[in-house]
Design an enzyme around this catalytic site. Structure first.
Site, PDB file in Angstrom:
ATOM      1  N   HIS A 161       0.863  -1.178   0.000  1.00 27.41           N
ATOM      2  CA  HIS A 161       0.000   0.000   0.000  1.00 27.41           C
ATOM      3  C   HIS A 161       0.907   1.239   0.000  1.00 27.41           C
ATOM      4  CE1 HIS A 161      -3.588  -2.173   2.082  1.00 27.41           C
ATOM      5  NE2 HIS A 161      -4.037  -1.720   0.930  1.00 27.41           N
ATOM      6  N   CYS A 248      -2.884   0.914   9.671  1.00 24.40           N
ATOM      7  CA  CYS A 248      -3.983   0.049   9.221  1.00 24.40           C
ATOM      8  C   CYS A 248      -5.004  -0.249  10.311  1.00 24.40           C
ATOM      9  CB  CYS A 248      -3.462  -1.308   8.757  1.00 24.40           C
ATOM     10  SG  CYS A 248      -1.906  -1.264   7.937  1.00 24.40           S
TER      11      CYS A 248
END
Ligand code: CIR
Length: 253
Positions: A161, A248
């Protein structure tokens, strides 16, 4: 300044979630303990934390960051790129109604994970990854433009990511690793460069008076502290095994 966070407890099915790492299977009890430490750290930073119950149906649902992007103006419900995670947005959409009057949405064929979105004041950077496609990034940019935010789309080369390799601390200070160290889109920032051996530390989070960093990255810790930040270190071993990092595990707003 953040005042709130949303987190979600780790389910037993977590150990069978998605991962590309070769670090082995997580230990469920240890992961739970690390998650509890994480919640305590958010509280230490002054946040009121909403803790959602674990959901066995969605092994990766503790990684709530991927389901929404929150600003002062609106909530954007994402369209997560991993099919096994897409249904996680159903609960988050309901939860966010308590906090936001306005909810926007990314629609197929656009896909976007919150982990690919970095906010720097009124500017967003959106990574194109295996989870976020150009259509999703463009929908996101169009939504944010209505609220006065600009967006730069950044195709990723290696990182999972966008925020696996970059974090914004405020004061024009950017923590960067790997492909972002010399990336033209980030030239204008003061860079805190993370060495290859400590790459996992690039996913750190500034919350009010602190920067939360993963435990065990002494050189990076020193660099962040030398730049004027107070740090809180957290053991993230069982989270890292499932490709997760500090950002996250929460939505901060
Ligand atoms: C996944 O593959 O979706 C999870 N195992 C890890 C998600 C990490 N999320 C993030 O970096 N924002």
């Amino acid at each position: 300044m953040f005042t709130r966070a949303i987190v979600k407890k780790i389910s037993k099915s977590y150990v069978d979630g998605l991962t590309t790492s070769n670090l082995g299977k997580p230990d469920f009890e240890k992961a739970q303990a690390q998650h509890a430490q994480y919640v305590a750290a958010l509280k230490q930073c002054g946040l009121e934390v909403t803790v959602l119950n674990a959901d066995e149906e969605y092994p990766d649902s503790t990684f709530v960051e991927d389901t929404a992007v929150l600003t002062n103006e609106c909530a954007v419900i994402t369209n997560p790129g991993a099919p096994s995670r897409n249904g996680e947005i159903i609960e988050m959409k309901e939860v966010l109604k308590q906090f936001y009057e306005k909810a926007e949405k990314i629609h197929a064929p656009g896909y976007l994970d919150g982990g690919d979105v970095l906010q720097v004041d009124k500017h967003f950077y959106v990574g194109l990854s295996t989870r976020t496609n150009r259509e999703g990034a463009e929908q996101f940019a169009a939504i944010q433009q209505k609220y006065g935010y600009e967006t730069t789309i950044v195709p990723l080369e290696k990182f999972f990511h966008l925020k696996t390799g970059i974090a914004y601390l405020g004061n024009n200070d950017l923590v960067v690793a790997g492909e972002f160290i010399d990336h033209p889109d980030f030239e204008e920032y003061n860079k805190i460069v993370i060495d290859e051996q400590e790459e996992y530390c690039a996913n750190c989070i500034r919350i009010n008076d602190y920067v939360i960093i993963p435990k065990g990255y002494e050189r990076s810790k020193k660099k962040i502290e030398d730049a004027g930040y107070k740090t809180i270190e957290l053991d993230m071993s069982e989270i890292q095994k499932q490709d997760g990092g500090l950002s996250c595990l929460s939505l901060r707003f």
